[in-house]
Design an enzyme around this catalytic site. Structure first.
Site, PDB file in Angstrom:
ATOM      1  CG  ASP A   1      -2.183   0.694   0.910  1.00  0.00           C
ATOM      2  OD1 ASP A   1      -2.355   1.523   0.208  1.00  0.00           O
ATOM      3  OD2 ASP A   1      -2.876   0.565   2.017  1.00  0.00           O
TER       4      ASP A   1
ATOM      5  CD  GLU B   1      -9.768   2.784   1.155  1.00  0.00           C
ATOM      6  OE1 GLU B   1      -9.099   1.821   1.646  1.00  0.00           O
ATOM      7  OE2 GLU B   1      -9.086   3.762   0.451  1.00  0.00           O
TER       8      GLU B   1
END
Length: 665
Positions: free
Chosen positions: A417, A472
């Site tokens: 990420d 998210e």
């Protein structure tokens, strides 16, 4: 940083030239509908037509080297060759098991040891530069331009952060945003557009612009000029100096850049510039352009690659209830997730951010609450794989050691990420990470990254990408954010590039006026059936179960359905679709079919034609929005009944609703 030289460099390759003696080359698609015309004179221009309908007006093409040489200015063709391909290619870990590849190709070789390759498929155009030079080649800029015959409507995702006209600040971004719809001349020239982007011509044709086979090169942005109907390319220059920082010191921030966009080998083919063409919106839901254009797999034995579902901790904030321990980042919590996954046939559990010591950027430093070896062994005994979240810098700084260490432990892969860039250094990292992980039989899921460009075909252990405004966002987005409309827009644009880790599966669902952001107990916009349908509509070989195991256990019917939905498919059929309004897709796995449908905030009734199903005796297990789903979004009806004799399925969806079904016999 002084941006004037940067902005000057970004425009050098597209300076118009006076037309002189020209040569014209043409190429038609296999079905004869599309035709591209390449005009070579003082500059090279490319046009595209569908029958008598112009799709792209003549658009300049060139590449400028660091020393100022322009490949494409006063170009002289020394050879022109045409060839055709008609074949079928295997496509494991994809939305279909076989992909048809049929195209006509024109290769122009120019004096100066460079070339251009044009491919015309029935569903779009792709072109790329090639060079045949010794040593290292530094690319100052590439002119990528798309000129349109009229001021068409564009549906584009702007870079979400940074300042207008300050491209350096915009190069640092997560490639997540909703869409802006405007005429091309109305687009903000100070904002970068990341790909894919869509342009709708007045005659109804839709064009999706993106790229493929990005190895050794930066990603492409677009921008308008505010005056003419044209989109021009922008690239992040090569980083010269980086500094550790950003989110929990897990990122590398560019503090200075070189005067070129790429440093690469002199004998190579460059990325494909692609224009996907659709007459009907639903054609974009089952397009294979990027997969076709990607290089073949570099992994000979792919038997160890295991797609599947993932029980995910971060979205639901590790919230468990009805247990006799304190939930959080600890072994008791993760053993509960593992037991939950094992009992329900869920292939993986992810340990997201928090298992490694914060702000150390060192994946060898595990927090004391976690005994990772014990967890991996516990999961192995229950046929569940462990995937670890990793920040970019922590992973990249010692990749070989990190990957080999956790592979020996038995970890199955990484979710990497916060790259948040697409300059050449980051692109190179993706390919290097894919190779290193493949050598150790590890999976990769890239987050905080740009759209896919075919890497998952070349390195099929790369099982998913983010680069999407996923669920998210509902943890923190205000009520003004319209995720429901995004859900029926994005598959026609972003999903054309490839799979996406959207992370659906919410069991708390909100009707339009009931949504609010709650970071620790988040909800989705739209109905429960919408969440179920997204497992079918959205392409995702590694697919998260975003909600808490406790919430799923309270909803055994819905959870049982999504736990059983495959993540890769044998066949895909786009049933219906209208950009921003509705989607219906059918997908086959073995002898079973799944159907998923989504609507925007309008209630909708649709009749889905399933006449492609062979034979009789089909049964439909369906999940439909309940009578009061417009008020209480969790309301649904589950039923099992025979498929009608005419094989037409009538589907009714509430505002923000969906429909999901399994069809079997």
């Amino acid at each position: 940083m002084n941006l004037k030289p940067l902005l000057l460099m970004l425009g050098l390759a597209c300076i118009p030239a006076t037309l002189a003696a020209q040569k014209i080359y043409s190429l038609s698609s296999p079905d004869g509908n599309l035709r591209t015309t390449v005009t070579v004179g003082e500059e090279i221009r490319v046009a595209l037509d569908a029958g008598d309908t112009p799709l792209l007006a003549p658009s300049p093409v060139s590449m400028t080297l660091e020393d100022g040489e322009v490949l494409g200015r006063n170009a002289r063709v020394v050879r022109a060759e045409k060839n055709s391909v008609d074949r079928t290619i295997a496509s494991p870990f994809y939305k279909k098991s076989r992909v048809g590849e049929r195209y006509n190709q024109l290769t122009l070789s120019f004096r100066g040891d460079f070339g251009l390759v044009f491919r015309l498929y029935d569903d779009g155009l792709a072109y790329r530069f090639t060079t045949d030079r010794e040593g290292t080649l530094r690319i100052g800029d590439e002119c990528v331009a798309f000129s349109f015959p009229a001021d068409c409507r564009a549906v584009v995702p702007y870079v979400a952060r940074g300042r207008d006209f300050d491209f350096e600040s915009q190069f640092f971004n997560s490639f997540e945003n909703t869409y802006t719809t405007a005429r091309i001349t109305e687009l903000n020239p100070g904002r970068l557009i990341f790909l894919p982007a869509l342009v709708e011509l007045d005659g109804g044709y839709k064009l999706v612009i993106t790229e493929a086979d990005l190895e050794g090169y930066p990603g492409l942005y677009l921008r308008g000029n505010g005056e003419t109907p044209e989109l021009r390319g922008v690239f992040a220059p090569y980083p010269k100096r980086e500094e550790q920082g950003g989110h929990n010191r897990l990122q590398m921030l560019v503090r200075e850049r070189e005067g070129y966009i790429a440093s690469t080998v002199g004998k190579r083919a460059f990325p494909w510039r692609t224009v996907v063409v659709a007459r009907e919106d639903r054609e974009l839901l089952d397009n294979d352009m990027i997969y076709r254009l990607a290089p073949e797999s570099r992994i000979e034995d792919t038997s160890w690659i295991r797609p599947g579902k993932v029980a995910w901790d971060w979205w639901n904030d590790w919230n468990l209830y009805g247990v006799d321990f304190e939930a959080g980042i600890n072994n008791e919590t993760y053993k509960y997730y593992i037991d939950f996954a094992s009992r329900n046939g869920v292939e993986y559990v992810i340990l997201d951010e928090g298992w490694a010591v914060n702000e150390k950027a060192d994946l060898m430093q595990v927090v004391p609450e976690i005994d990772l070896r014990e967890l991996v062994a516990y999961a192995r005994e229950r046929n569940v794989g462990i995937i670890l979240w990793a920040g970019y810098h922590a992973f990249e700084r010692d990749m070989e050691q990190v990957v080999s260490h956790f592979a020996r432990m038995g970890v199955k892969g990484f979710k990497v990420d916060f790259m948040d860039r697409d300059d050449q250094k980051i692109v190179d990292f993706l390919y290097r990470a894919a190779r290193v992980c493949a050598e150790h039989r590890m999976l990769l899921d890239f987050h905080g990254i740009f759209k896919p460009t075919g890497l998952s075909r070349t390195w099929p252990n790369v099982v998913n990408y983010e680069g999407v405004f996923g669920l998210e966002q509902m943890k923190w987005s205000p009520e003004t954010v319209d995720q429901v409309t995004y859900d029926v827009t994005m598959p026609f644009i972003r999903m054309v590039a490839g799979a996406m880790d959207y992370t659906q599966g919410a069991m708390r669902n909100a009707a339009r006026r009931n949504y609010r952001p709650v970071n620790t107990e988040p909800m989705s916009q739209g109905t429960r059936c919408r969440q179920l349908a997204e497992y079918i509509v959205f392409e995702s070989p590694l697919n998260m179960l975003c909600d808490s195991p406790s919430n799923y256990l309270e909803e055994p019917e819905c959870f049982g359905f999504i736990a059983a939905v495959p993540t890769v498919w044998d066949r895909t059929v786009a049933l219906d679709g209208k950009l921003g309004e509705r989607i219906a897709v059918a997908r086959q796995s073995g002898d079973m079919w799944y159907v998923g449908a989504l609507t925007n905030w309008d209630a909708r009734e649709a009749v889905l034609d399933l006449s492609f199903l062979e034979g009789d005796g089909w049964k439909v297990e369906s999940f439909s929005d309940g009578r009061n789903a417009h008020r209480a979004a969790c309301d649904y009806v589950m039923r099992t009944e025979p498929l009608p004799a005419d094989k037409k399925l009538t589907v009714r969806m509430a505002p923000g609703g969906g429909f999901a079904a399994r069809i079997y016999r």
